[in-house]
Design a protein around this motif. Structure first.
Motif, short mmCIF file in Angstrom:
data_model
loop_
_atom_site.label_atom_id
_atom_site.label_comp_id
_atom_site.label_asym_id
_atom_site.label_seq_id
_atom_site.Cartn_x
_atom_site.Cartn_y
_atom_site.Cartn_z
N GLU A 379 50.53 42.61 38.21
CA GLU A 379 49.15 42.30 38.07
C GLU A 379 48.66 41.07 37.08
OE1 GLU A 379 44.72 44.60 37.86
OE2 GLU A 379 46.71 45.75 38.28
N THR A 382 49.54 37.96 38.83
CA THR A 382 48.65 37.43 39.75
C THR A 382 47.30 36.81 39.37
OG1 THR A 382 49.31 39.38 41.35
CG2 THR A 382 47.13 38.41 41.62
N THR A 449 39.17 38.69 42.81
CA THR A 449 39.29 38.57 44.43
C THR A 449 41.02 38.45 44.45
OG1 THR A 449 37.27 37.54 44.81
CG2 THR A 449 39.07 37.14 46.19
N ALA A 450 41.32 37.80 43.49
CA ALA A 450 42.93 37.53 43.93
C ALA A 450 43.65 38.78 43.81
CB ALA A 450 43.44 36.81 42.84
N THR A 451 43.38 39.89 42.90
CA THR A 451 43.83 41.14 42.55
C THR A 451 43.60 42.00 43.90
OG1 THR A 451 41.96 42.15 41.34
CG2 THR A 451 43.76 40.93 40.13
N THR A 452 42.50 41.74 44.49
CA THR A 452 42.22 42.61 45.73
C THR A 452 43.09 42.33 47.11
OG1 THR A 452 40.54 41.44 46.31
CG2 THR A 452 39.78 43.10 45.16
N LYS A 453 43.53 41.02 46.74
CA LYS A 453 44.48 40.47 47.92
C LYS A 453 45.85 40.96 47.72
CE LYS A 453 41.53 36.50 48.83
NZ LYS A 453 41.35 34.97 48.92
N CYS A 454 46.08 41.72 46.61
CA CYS A 454 47.68 41.96 46.41
C CYS A 454 48.18 43.25 47.37
CB CYS A 454 47.92 42.47 44.94
SG CYS A 454 47.76 41.02 43.80
#
Length: 454
Positions: A379, A382, A449-454
């Protein structure tokens, strides 16, 4: 630096910073300094005595004699180290939560270990190349009295005591249950001030407020200022190497503003000041106004101290430096952050005019700070990738000294990894409050937003 980060070792006590780990760090320190006397101090954290015992054992095992100073502000330990000409270990996590603790290393000049010496300690620790002493050549450990008194005297004697006393100031003090509770009340009284306090009982659980003196945690101090008609409020972090202020109306003063005001009173043409990439435009404006230079470093007192040392070796005058978190250095006094000394220098300014007037000269900016926490290396990576992507797409002028600082002319925003906690920090500043809020929110949303796409 793998372990010591921007401001020493820090982590959860008895999970990351354990007695076993602390003992091994102390053995590495004793090996690097080559034995001899080493001072040992701690802040008021509940885990401090346990870790101090482990550090003392590790130092003794490699032949060091330990001067145990007990609970003291970090700058008081630095004062002792300089006066005695001995290195020191400080058990502290500074502004971190009560659950944490850590280790900071100080040289015999009273200054934090330089980066190259910290790296040497890390190398010895990693290789476990400890110089264990024979059974009959291990060191001794002794309790030392008088370090508090020496520190109080050093601060009182270094400022304009008569000017402060003549102003008949009332100082409201919130040491936050930290080590400053042991020394700052006496310092301000000896400067001739009436002192009223809150959260002034040393307590390692920090029941009154968190150790970090941010505006949202200073409600007690603001109320105390108003209730007692105090001229200024002073708050410390856990080890009292920082000071932040509240004006006579009970309004919090940002660390950026107090640093700029202190710099305005200390800088002359041709001087240079040093700050981190989190620097406020307030300090930039002050340096420009007095025709002084400004240099930026990565965040952390270790980096700032290293750059000041370089400049001093070049014969450059650096009368003041620091960060906007209340950590200010006055190198002609000591090359170390010192909350009580910083507060006393601010009292010199307040002795001439109200705190709100002092700050008005460096006003005009709005700040926003936020952070995104991460859980684990994946994380973290990311979030850092998202920060890099955001910076690449931004029209702002990029400064990558530490993280990504984007300058827009009327405003700036910085996103960087914390050196002490599992967080990606976001800083924004602008002349308009809405502009600062928008910048900080925009970066935060991009990272989340980037972490929710992981």
């Amino acid at each position: 630096m793998r372990l010591f980060g921007s401001s020493g070792i820090r982590g959860t006590a008895n999970e990351e910073v354990t007695p076993e780990f602390s003992l091994r760090v102390a053995m590495a320190v004793g090996t690097v300094v080559g034995g001899g006397r080493v001072a040992l101090g701690r802040d008021t954290r509940a885990s401090g005595p346990m870790l101090a015992d482990a550090v003392a054992s590790g130092l003794v095992s490699v032949g060091c004699d330990v001067d145990r100073l007990g609970a003291l502000p970090t700058p008081a330990v630095q004062c002792y180290a300089e006066a005695e000409g001995v290195p020191a270990v400080v058990i502290t996590a500074s502004h971190n939560p009560p659950t944490d603790n850590g280790i900071k290393l100080v040289g015999p000049d009273g200054v934090e270990f330089p980066i190259e010496r910290l790296e040497r300690v890390e190398d010895v620790l990693a290789a476990e190349e400890f110089d264990r002493a024979p059974w009959n050549e291990t060191g001794d450990s002794r309790q030392v009295e008088g370090a508090r008194r020496r520190y109080v005297d050093s601060v009182v004697d270094a400022v304009a005591r008569e000017r402060i006393a003549a102003a008949d100031l009332t100082v409201a003090l919130d040491p936050g249950h930290g080590a400053g509770a042991l020394t700052s009340p006496g310092i301000f009284r000896e400067l001739g001030c009436r002192v009223v306090t809150v959260n002034a009982q040393p307590d390692g659980s920090f029941p009154g407020r968190d150790p970090e003196p941010v505006p949202d945690s200073l409600g007690d101090l603001k109320r105390l200022v108003r209730a007692t008609d105090a001229d200024v409020g002073v708050a410390h972090d856990g080890d009292a190497d920082r000071a932040v202020f509240v004006d006579e109306h009970g309004a919090a003063i940002t660390g950026d503003a107090s640093l700029a005001a202190l710099a305005a009173g200390a800088l002359s043409p041709g001087d240079r000041t040093v700050s981190a990439v989190t620097v406020s435009q307030r300090l930039v404006d002050v340096a420009d106004r007095v025709d002084a230079g400004l240099e930026l470093t990565p965040v952390g007192s270790t980096r700032i101290v290293s750059r000041i040392r370089d400049l001093q070796h070049q014969g450059v005058s650096v009368p003041v430096a620091g960060e906007g978190n209340g950590g200010v250095l006055f190198p002609e006094y000591r090359l170390a952050r010192d909350g009580a000394y910083t507060a006393a220098r601010f009292l010199e300014l307040v002795a001439e005019r109200p705190a709100s007037a002092v700050i008005a000269d460096v006003g005009g900016y709005h700040n926003r700070r936020t952070a995104v926490e991460y859980d684990g290396d994946a994380e973290r990576e990311t979030l850092l990738d998202a920060a890099a992507t955001y910076a690449d797409a931004s029209p702002g002028e990029l400064d990558a000294t530490d993280g990504y600082r984007l300058n827009f002319g009327d405003a700036w925003v910085l996103v960087r990894e914390s050196g002490t906690e599992p967080k990606i920090r976001i800083y924004a500043e602008a002349r308009e409050n809405d502009r600062a809020e928008h910048l900080a929110t925009d970066v935060r949303e991009a990272l989340e937003t980037a972490t929710t796409k992981c």
